[in-house]
Design a protein around this motif. Structure first.
Motif, PDB file in Angstrom:
ATOM      1  N   ASP A 350       0.829  -1.210   0.000  1.00 15.88           N
ATOM      2  CA  ASP A 350       0.000   0.000   0.000  1.00 15.88           C
ATOM      3  C   ASP A 350       0.862   1.259   0.000  1.00 15.88           C
ATOM      4  O   ASP A 350       0.539   2.243  -0.682  1.00 15.88           O
ATOM      5  N   ALA A 351       1.950   1.242   0.757  1.00 11.10           N
ATOM      6  CA  ALA A 351       2.842   2.404   0.799  1.00 11.10           C
ATOM      7  C   ALA A 351       3.502   2.623  -0.560  1.00 11.10           C
ATOM      8  O   ALA A 351       3.655   3.762  -1.021  1.00 11.10           O
ATOM      9  N   ALA A 352       3.898   1.540  -1.221  1.00 12.41           N
ATOM     10  CA  ALA A 352       4.513   1.653  -2.541  1.00 12.41           C
ATOM     11  C   ALA A 352       3.535   2.242  -3.552  1.00 12.41           C
ATOM     12  O   ALA A 352       3.899   3.110  -4.369  1.00 12.41           O
ATOM     13  N   VAL A 353       2.288   1.789  -3.502  1.00 16.04           N
ATOM     14  CA  VAL A 353       1.265   2.314  -4.413  1.00 16.04           C
ATOM     15  C   VAL A 353       1.069   3.809  -4.198  1.00 16.04           C
ATOM     16  O   VAL A 353       0.969   4.588  -5.160  1.00 16.04           O
ATOM     17  N   ARG A 354       1.030   4.239  -2.939  1.00 14.57           N
ATOM     18  CA  ARG A 354       0.828   5.659  -2.643  1.00 14.57           C
ATOM     19  C   ARG A 354       1.967   6.508  -3.208  1.00 14.57           C
ATOM     20  O   ARG A 354       1.728   7.582  -3.766  1.00 14.57           O
ATOM     21  N   VAL A 355       3.185   6.029  -3.061  1.00 13.37           N
ATOM     22  CA  VAL A 355       4.345   6.770  -3.572  1.00 13.37           C
ATOM     23  C   VAL A 355       4.265   6.917  -5.094  1.00 13.37           C
ATOM     24  O   VAL A 355       4.436   8.017  -5.640  1.00 13.37           O
ATOM     25  N   VAL A 356       3.998   5.827  -5.776  1.00 14.38           N
ATOM     26  CA  VAL A 356       3.963   5.841  -7.239  1.00 14.38           C
ATOM     27  C   VAL A 356       2.785   6.659  -7.752  1.00 14.38           C
ATOM     28  O   VAL A 356       2.921   7.444  -8.702  1.00 14.38           O
ATOM     29  N   ARG A 357       1.643   6.506  -7.111  1.00 10.66           N
ATOM     30  CA  ARG A 357       0.453   7.231  -7.558  1.00 10.66           C
ATOM     31  C   ARG A 357       0.620   8.733  -7.383  1.00 10.66           C
ATOM     32  O   ARG A 357       0.270   9.521  -8.269  1.00 10.66           O
ATOM     33  N   LYS A 358       1.170   9.149  -6.265  1.00 12.38           N
ATOM     34  CA  LYS A 358       1.378  10.572  -6.040  1.00 12.38           C
ATOM     35  C   LYS A 358       2.361  11.150  -7.044  1.00 12.38           C
ATOM     36  O   LYS A 358       2.141  12.230  -7.609  1.00 12.38           O
ATOM     37  N   LEU A 359       3.448  10.427  -7.279  1.00 14.49           N
ATOM     38  CA  LEU A 359       4.443  10.905  -8.236  1.00 14.49           C
ATOM     39  C   LEU A 359       3.861  11.013  -9.638  1.00 14.49           C
ATOM     40  O   LEU A 359       4.202  11.935 -10.393  1.00 14.49           O
ATOM     41  N   SER A 360       2.949  10.115 -10.003  1.00 15.48           N
ATOM     42  CA  SER A 360       2.398  10.099 -11.366  1.00 15.48           C
ATOM     43  C   SER A 360       1.623  11.358 -11.708  1.00 15.48           C
ATOM     44  O   SER A 360       1.526  11.734 -12.880  1.00 15.48           O
ATOM     45  N   GLY A 361       1.030  12.022 -10.710  1.00 12.40           N
ATOM     46  CA  GLY A 361       0.253  13.234 -10.973  1.00 12.40           C
ATOM     47  C   GLY A 361      -1.168  12.974 -11.426  1.00 12.40           C
ATOM     48  O   GLY A 361      -1.912  13.904 -11.728  1.00 12.40           O
ATOM     49  N   ILE A 362      -1.598  11.694 -11.465  1.00 11.19           N
ATOM     50  CA  ILE A 362      -2.920  11.379 -12.009  1.00 11.19           C
ATOM     51  C   ILE A 362      -4.043  11.935 -11.140  1.00 11.19           C
ATOM     52  O   ILE A 362      -5.074  12.393 -11.647  1.00 11.19           O
ATOM     53  N   ASP A 363      -3.856  11.930  -9.810  1.00 11.69           N
ATOM     54  CA  ASP A 363      -4.915  12.438  -8.937  1.00 11.69           C
ATOM     55  C   ASP A 363      -5.051  13.952  -9.068  1.00 11.69           C
ATOM     56  O   ASP A 363      -6.163  14.485  -9.005  1.00 11.69           O
ATOM     57  N   ALA A 364      -3.920  14.639  -9.257  1.00 13.86           N
ATOM     58  CA  ALA A 364      -3.977  16.094  -9.475  1.00 13.86           C
ATOM     59  C   ALA A 364      -4.732  16.396 -10.756  1.00 13.86           C
ATOM     60  O   ALA A 364      -5.535  17.343 -10.812  1.00 13.86           O
ATOM     61  N   LEU A 365      -4.496  15.591 -11.804  1.00 13.88           N
ATOM     62  CA  LEU A 365      -5.203  15.803 -13.065  1.00 13.88           C
ATOM     63  C   LEU A 365      -6.687  15.524 -12.908  1.00 13.88           C
ATOM     64  O   LEU A 365      -7.535  16.298 -13.379  1.00 13.88           O
ATOM     65  N   ARG A 366      -7.035  14.420 -12.229  1.00 19.05           N
ATOM     66  CA  ARG A 366      -8.453  14.090 -12.057  1.00 19.05           C
ATOM     67  C   ARG A 366      -9.174  15.156 -11.236  1.00 19.05           C
ATOM     68  O   ARG A 366     -10.325  15.509 -11.522  1.00 19.05           O
ATOM     69  N   THR A 367      -8.502  15.657 -10.207  1.00 18.19           N
ATOM     70  CA  THR A 367      -9.114  16.713  -9.395  1.00 18.19           C
ATOM     71  C   THR A 367      -9.384  17.952 -10.244  1.00 18.19           C
ATOM     72  O   THR A 367     -10.451  18.571 -10.156  1.00 18.19           O
ATOM     73  N   LEU A 368      -8.411  18.305 -11.082  1.00 21.40           N
ATOM     74  CA  LEU A 368      -8.587  19.469 -11.939  1.00 21.40           C
ATOM     75  C   LEU A 368      -9.707  19.247 -12.945  1.00 21.40           C
ATOM     76  O   LEU A 368     -10.538  20.134 -13.177  1.00 21.40           O
ATOM     77  N   LEU A 369      -9.744  18.061 -13.551  1.00 17.39           N
ATOM     78  CA  LEU A 369     -10.802  17.779 -14.518  1.00 17.39           C
ATOM     79  C   LEU A 369     -12.171  17.852 -13.856  1.00 17.39           C
ATOM     80  O   LEU A 369     -13.122  18.390 -14.431  1.00 17.39           O
ATOM     81  N   ASP A 370     -12.269  17.306 -12.646  1.00 18.32           N
ATOM     82  CA  ASP A 370     -13.548  17.333 -11.940  1.00 18.32           C
ATOM     83  C   ASP A 370     -13.953  18.775 -11.637  1.00 18.32           C
ATOM     84  O   ASP A 370     -15.103  19.164 -11.842  1.00 18.32           O
ATOM     85  N   LYS A 371     -12.986  19.571 -11.184  1.00 25.00           N
ATOM     86  CA  LYS A 371     -13.281  20.956 -10.814  1.00 25.00           C
ATOM     87  C   LYS A 371     -13.483  21.821 -12.049  1.00 25.00           C
ATOM     88  O   LYS A 371     -14.383  22.653 -12.109  1.00 25.00           O
ATOM     89  N   GLN A 372     -12.608  21.606 -13.051  1.00 24.28           N
ATOM     90  CA  GLN A 372     -12.600  22.497 -14.202  1.00 24.28           C
ATOM     91  C   GLN A 372     -13.640  22.130 -15.250  1.00 24.28           C
ATOM     92  O   GLN A 372     -14.199  23.002 -15.897  1.00 24.28           O
ATOM     93  N   PHE A 373     -13.894  20.827 -15.431  1.00 19.07           N
ATOM     94  CA  PHE A 373     -14.794  20.391 -16.482  1.00 19.07           C
ATOM     95  C   PHE A 373     -16.133  19.908 -15.946  1.00 19.07           C
ATOM     96  O   PHE A 373     -17.174  20.488 -16.217  1.00 19.07           O
ATOM     97  N   PHE A 374     -16.107  18.828 -15.152  1.00 19.81           N
ATOM     98  CA  PHE A 374     -17.323  18.089 -14.896  1.00 19.81           C
ATOM     99  C   PHE A 374     -18.287  18.835 -13.981  1.00 19.81           C
ATOM    100  O   PHE A 374     -19.495  18.826 -14.205  1.00 19.81           O
TER     101      PHE A 374
END
Length: 541
Positions: A350-374
């Protein structure tokens, strides 16, 4: 679907229904004045009826187009967004068709894709045929591409219930058929919003490509419905020793160049995001066990220096092969992933997944898409609808002007004829015709007043409370009216993303807004009052 997304969909349906009602009312009122324009008004009435029919218990998915140059990683990013390997990826020019990703459930449909042909009905094929029959440069593939409008792929991803993602071919493709497909989509004006994907090594034509796409595919839009993704930065991150500030700095500089075209530039690694979402617990446990065999980071970095060195040992080769075959992760992303997990000292999956996911930037993009688009999809769509309705109403007005000119010329001719006729009965008959023409001209004059009012109404009807959305282009256009460029930049970040700014800075903005409410221009006063309200609300948040 979250409660917030559900509320957004309901709001979208309500606003669209209200606006469509108003358009139908406009069409009916135009009919009373558009003398001699039955065909023009009938076309407008039909459009209004079509709009009305679109509002039902379900709403068309919000269509996000992913656009960019060949090999920018568009398909990889889409896979990361949906958390599945759906879009075709590869070292060659992978995406040859327009691919739409839509929601579906059930194993039978999920194992297929649907080809929507240009000259016949849609046809369903097994999913395993997708990379075989629709990928490459063979003439048979190119001919198939020319005959299809788009391919529809399915996924049981909750996010796709309300969002439709469209993958497009690269615009600088060396294959003529691929380039033609991209251009057809650009000219089709089908997207609600845009994600522009490019690499850290930006090209001089990136801005031109983005401007051309937006002007054709998103007519009348503002930067709020365009987001840029800086993709494939993994190699740069490895070479700079893991300095993400350097990566973010590149993104910020590119945003400064493109800020008139996009709402933000975000660094994202699609491969890292995908493996963080797809890889099994067993994979992460094997990865952590392998990392334990390296006593120092220097030893690990040395082993990862080149892929052929890494695969010289069976355990290391097996992990890389598994990463590539099951999760489509390239070498550049693979070694960054291992180094970051090692540095973080992860003790469990779980810790490894959190590190990789945060580094990927995908959650930042999804948050922006949700706020900016949807969350703002209702207003984005209303603005697009408003642009079309305004164009249609103005077309009716131009047709009315042509008809008015014809009737006026006929009236002037009849007046000359009446003045030259000696016979009283004949002159009386002509004067009666002239009276009818003048009555028509009077009616049409009233029609011009009404239609001008309706043109304004098409704007006002779409001006639903959209807090920050409507203020973004206004602040950009009136930047010189604020205290400084820095103040404008801060205000735009607050409006676009809710980025916190110091209270005293917001107070300065409020004072500037108060000053603008005294402007003689009523539009400036109205927008300044909206800005006041927005800032007051932001003080309490």
């Amino acid at each position: 679907m979250s409660s917030e997304q559900h509320s957004s969909i309901l709001e979208s349906r309500r606003l669209q229904a209200e606006y469509n009602d108003s358009v139908r009312s406009i069409a009916e009122r135009l009919h009373r004045f558009a003398i001699g324009l039955n065909s023009v008004v009938a076309d407008f009435m039909q459009k209004a009826a079509d709009m009305q029919a679109q509002v039902s218990d379900s709403v068309e998915p919000f269509n996000v187009a992913v656009f960019g140059r060949m090999k920018a990683g568009k398909s990889s990013l889409i896979n990361a967004l949906v958390g599945r390997r759906l879009a075709i990826t590869g070292v060659n020019e992978s995406t040859a068709t327009i691919n739409r990703l839509t929601y579906a459930s059930g194993a039978e449909q999920l194992g297929t894709f649907r080809a929507h042909w240009r000259d016949s009905g849609p046809e369903t094929f097994p999913l395993e045929r997708l990379p075989i029959d629709w990928n490459g440069k063979d003439e048979s593939v190119l001919e198939r591409i020319r005959q299809v409008k788009y391919l529809e792929l399915f996924a049981d991803v909750e996010w796709l219930r309300d969002v439709q993602v469209t993958d497009t071919p690269g615009t600088d493709s060396t294959v003529d058929g691929h380039e033609d497909v991209a251009q057809q989509f650009i000219n089709g004006k089908e997207a609600d919003a845009l994600i522009y994907v490019f690499t850290p090594v930006a090209r001089g034509t990136d801005e031109d490509d983005l401007q051309r796409f937006r002007s054709n595919c998103l007519p009348g839009s503002d930067p709020y419905n365009s987001v840029a993704v800086m993709h494939k930065w993994d190699e740069t991150y490895w070479k700079n020793g893991g300095d993400f500030a350097d990566i973010q700095g590149k993104a910020d500089r590119l945003y400064y160049q493109m800020k008139s075209l996009v709402a933000a530039v975000i660094p994202v690694s699609g491969p890292l995001a995908l493996i963080a979402q797809m890889a099994s617990q067993n994979f992460w446990q094997d990865l952590l066990a392998l990392l334990e065999s390296f006593p120092q980071e220097a030893r690990l970095k040395s082993a990862l220096a080149m892929d052929r060195l890494w695969v010289s040992k069976p355990a290391q080769a097996a992990l890389y092969r598994r990463s590539k075959e099951e999760y489509d992760i390239p070498w550049a992303s693979f070694r960054v992933m291992l180094r970051e997990i090692y540095r973080a000292g992860c003790s469990n999956a779980d810790a490894a997944v959190r590190v990789v996911r945060k580094l990927s930037g995908i959650d930042a993009l999804r948050t922006l898409l949700d706020k900016q688009f949807f969350k703002k999809s209702a207003i984005i769509r209303l603005n697009r609808t408003r642009t079309g309705v305004q164009s249609d109403v103005k077309s009716v007005r131009r047709a009315m002007e042509e008809s008015y000119q014809q009737v006026r010329e006929e009236a002037e001719y009849l007046q000359r004829i009446a003045a030259s006729l000696p016979d009283a009965r004949l002159r009386s008959w002509v004067e009666n015709l002239l009276y009818k023409r003048k009555s028509e001209l009077d009616d049409m004059q009233r029609g011009f007043v009404e239609i001008d009012r309706l043109i304004i109404e098409t704007v006002n009807k779409a001006n639903v409370p959209s807090d920050s959305l409507e203020l973004i282009p206004w602040v950009s256009e009136n930047a010189a009216r604020f205290s400084s460029p820095e103040q404008v930049e801060e205000l735009l970040r607050l409006l676009r993303f809710g980025t916190p700014i110091p209270l005293d800075h917001r107070e300065d903005m409020y004072i500037a807004a108060c000053r603008l409410t005294q402007n003689m221009n009523p539009n400036i006063r109205k927008k300044a009052e909206m800005l006041q309200t927005f800032l007051i609300k932001s003080f309490s948040e």
